[in-house]
Design a protein around this motif. Structure first.
Motif, PDB file in Angstrom:
ATOM      1  N   ARG A 225       0.574  -0.892  -0.140  1.00 20.62           N
ATOM      2  CA  ARG A 225       0.202   0.205  -0.016  1.00 20.62           C
ATOM      3  C   ARG A 225       1.227   1.586   0.140  1.00 20.62           C
ATOM      4  N   ASN A 226       1.729   1.549   0.631  1.00 20.86           N
ATOM      5  CA  ASN A 226       2.544   2.557   1.003  1.00 20.86           C
ATOM      6  C   ASN A 226       4.061   2.656   0.308  1.00 20.86           C
ATOM      7  N   SER A 227       4.838   1.972  -0.294  1.00 21.57           N
ATOM      8  CA  SER A 227       5.799   1.668  -1.152  1.00 21.57           C
ATOM      9  C   SER A 227       6.159   2.674  -1.585  1.00 21.57           C
TER      10      SER A 227
ATOM     11  N   ASN B  51       5.048   1.720  -5.604  1.00 21.62           N
ATOM     12  CA  ASN B  51       3.501   2.969  -6.707  1.00 21.62           C
ATOM     13  C   ASN B  51       4.323   4.260  -6.894  1.00 21.62           C
ATOM     14  N   GLU B  52       5.557   4.243  -6.765  1.00 17.83           N
ATOM     15  CA  GLU B  52       5.935   5.678  -7.707  1.00 17.83           C
ATOM     16  C   GLU B  52       7.127   5.684  -8.514  1.00 17.83           C
TER      17      GLU B  52
ATOM     18  N   LEU C  66      -0.408   0.030 -12.532  1.00 20.86           N
ATOM     19  CA  LEU C  66      -1.702   0.767 -12.049  1.00 20.86           C
ATOM     20  C   LEU C  66      -1.973  -0.278 -10.309  1.00 20.86           C
ATOM     21  N   LYS C  67      -1.304  -1.490  -9.592  1.00 23.14           N
ATOM     22  CA  LYS C  67      -0.943  -2.040  -9.047  1.00 23.14           C
ATOM     23  C   LYS C  67      -0.241  -3.173  -8.794  1.00 23.14           C
TER      24      LYS C  67
ATOM     25  N   ALA D 248      19.692   2.084  -7.276  1.00 22.16           N
ATOM     26  CA  ALA D 248      18.498   3.100  -6.407  1.00 22.16           C
ATOM     27  C   ALA D 248      16.840   2.599  -5.530  1.00 22.16           C
ATOM     28  N   LEU D 249      16.735   1.594  -7.279  1.00 25.26           N
ATOM     29  CA  LEU D 249      15.002   0.946  -6.324  1.00 25.26           C
ATOM     30  C   LEU D 249      15.406   0.315  -4.927  1.00 25.26           C
ATOM     31  N   LEU D 250      16.694  -0.870  -5.007  1.00 24.47           N
ATOM     32  CA  LEU D 250      17.033  -1.909  -3.958  1.00 24.47           C
ATOM     33  C   LEU D 250      16.516  -0.597  -2.142  1.00 24.47           C
ATOM     34  N   GLN D 251      17.645   0.465  -3.242  1.00 26.46           N
ATOM     35  CA  GLN D 251      17.888   0.663  -1.468  1.00 26.46           C
ATOM     36  C   GLN D 251      16.422   1.402  -0.981  1.00 26.46           C
ATOM     37  N   GLN D 252      15.523   1.664  -1.853  1.00 24.80           N
ATOM     38  CA  GLN D 252      13.906   2.322  -1.305  1.00 24.80           C
ATOM     39  C   GLN D 252      13.560   1.524  -0.879  1.00 24.80           C
TER      40      GLN D 252
END
Ligand code: 6CS
Length: 313
Positions: free
Chosen positions: A95-97, A101-102, A116-117, A298-302
């Motif tokens: 829900r919040n990541s 989600n971005e 979308l999901k 960068a993705l893995l860090q987030q």
């Protein structure tokens, strides 16, 4: 208008229940109609993705297990022991990541897809012909995996001989001994009758099955704002529904499997037995970075930051 939506499972499986809820919400709140195409009606996962990118389909559910061959970053879901094990933490994460989600939204957009999901479909178990409790026990065992290179690396690190195959070849492959194992959530082991062609279910705790629903981006960008909102609201309603629907699903599926085949062996690896599999995950994470470079890093860090927040809940 009539919008076409394809997915990788039967109507009564998790992706089908999700899609049905989406359809119900759209049709109750607009004049649009949704035509659903379950697995088998339009081909394999790779086919429905091509059809979506070509604009023949408006919506598609394709799991990162397959998308990873097209979008390397999607392979992040195959770093073992990365996702949380509790349902609460998973729910909070999806829900919040921000990564989900971005960040993933802009990565998918580069491939003509409006993400979308993403949602979890259940703890992954391994089904095999023979029991194993260590990587040595998987030596020489051909385990079918979805078609992405990082999942191949995971199973190599686990000591097995990974064999990437589309879904349609799995049952027959197990029957004819071309492969001797596969991994999937329990609802799928039950509905796809994997228990007929394997004899042992092993809980390794290494993953939860993630899937993703997206639209053709040109189609989505061309929709009026009110329809874009309608689609997003329907996706949220389907997400809420599918998280609720899955409560207890794995337990019910296991009970059904044991009803059909009481002699099915069920093995829960202990924390100690899981340790070498966990240790192998480090190597897989490094391979993920090799395959995706700065973008993956960068993705893995987030992703990890978001996981921390979810686990702290
Ligand atoms: O293992 C597979 O290929 C399939 N598993 C699930 C849970 N859904 C669709 C996918 O094709």
């Amino acid at each position: 208008a009539t919008w076409r939506y394809a997915f990788e499972e039967a109507l009564t499986d998790v992706q089908g229940v999700y899609a049905s809820k989406f359809k119900e919400h759209i049709e109750a709140n607009s004049d649009h109609r949704i035509q659903l195409f379950p697995y088998g009606t339009l081909g394999e996962s790779a086919d429905i993705m091509e059809q979506t990118q070509a604009g023949l389909l408006q919506f598609v559910d394709q799991s990162p297990g397959f998308t990873g061959s097209l979008i390397p970053e999607a392979q992040i879901f195959f770093i073992p022991y990365l996702l949380p094990e509790t349902q609460e933490a998973l729910d909070h994460f999806f829900r919040n990541s921000k990564a989900i989600n971005e960040d993933f939204k802009s990565i998918y957009a580069q491939h003509g897809l409006e993400l979308l999901k993403m949602f979890p479909e259940g703890e992954v178990v391994v089904t095999t012909q023979e029991p194993f409790d260590s990587p040595a026990g998987l030596d020489g065992v051909k385990v079918r995996v979805m078609t992405n290179p990082l999942l191949v690396e995971s199973y190599k690190a686990f000591g097995a001989t990974p064999t990437p195959l589309p879904w349609g070849e799995v049952y027959g492959g197990l029957q004819t001994n071309i492969i001797q194992g596969q991994e999937n959530p329990l609802f799928w082991v039950e509905s796809a009758k994997m228990y007929e062609v394997t004899d042992v279910i092993t809980f390794t705790g290494h993953n939860n099955f993630t899937t993703a629903v997206m639209a053709n981006k040109r189609f989505f960008d061309g929709l009026p704002a009110e329809d874009q909102k309608l689609v997003r609201d329907a996706m949220q309603a389907a997400f809420d529904h599918i998280m609720e629907y899955q409560k207890g699903l794995s337990e019910r599926s296991l009970a059904k499997i044991l009803e059909q085949k009481p002699e099915m062996k069920v093995v829960h690896l202990t924390a100690e037995q899981r340790a070498p599999f966990r240790a192998a995950a480090e190597n897989v994470e490094a391979k993920f970075i090799d395959m995706t470079g700065d973008s993956g890093k960068a993705l893995l860090q987030q992703f990890k930051q978001d996981l921390e927040a979810a686990k702290a809940q």
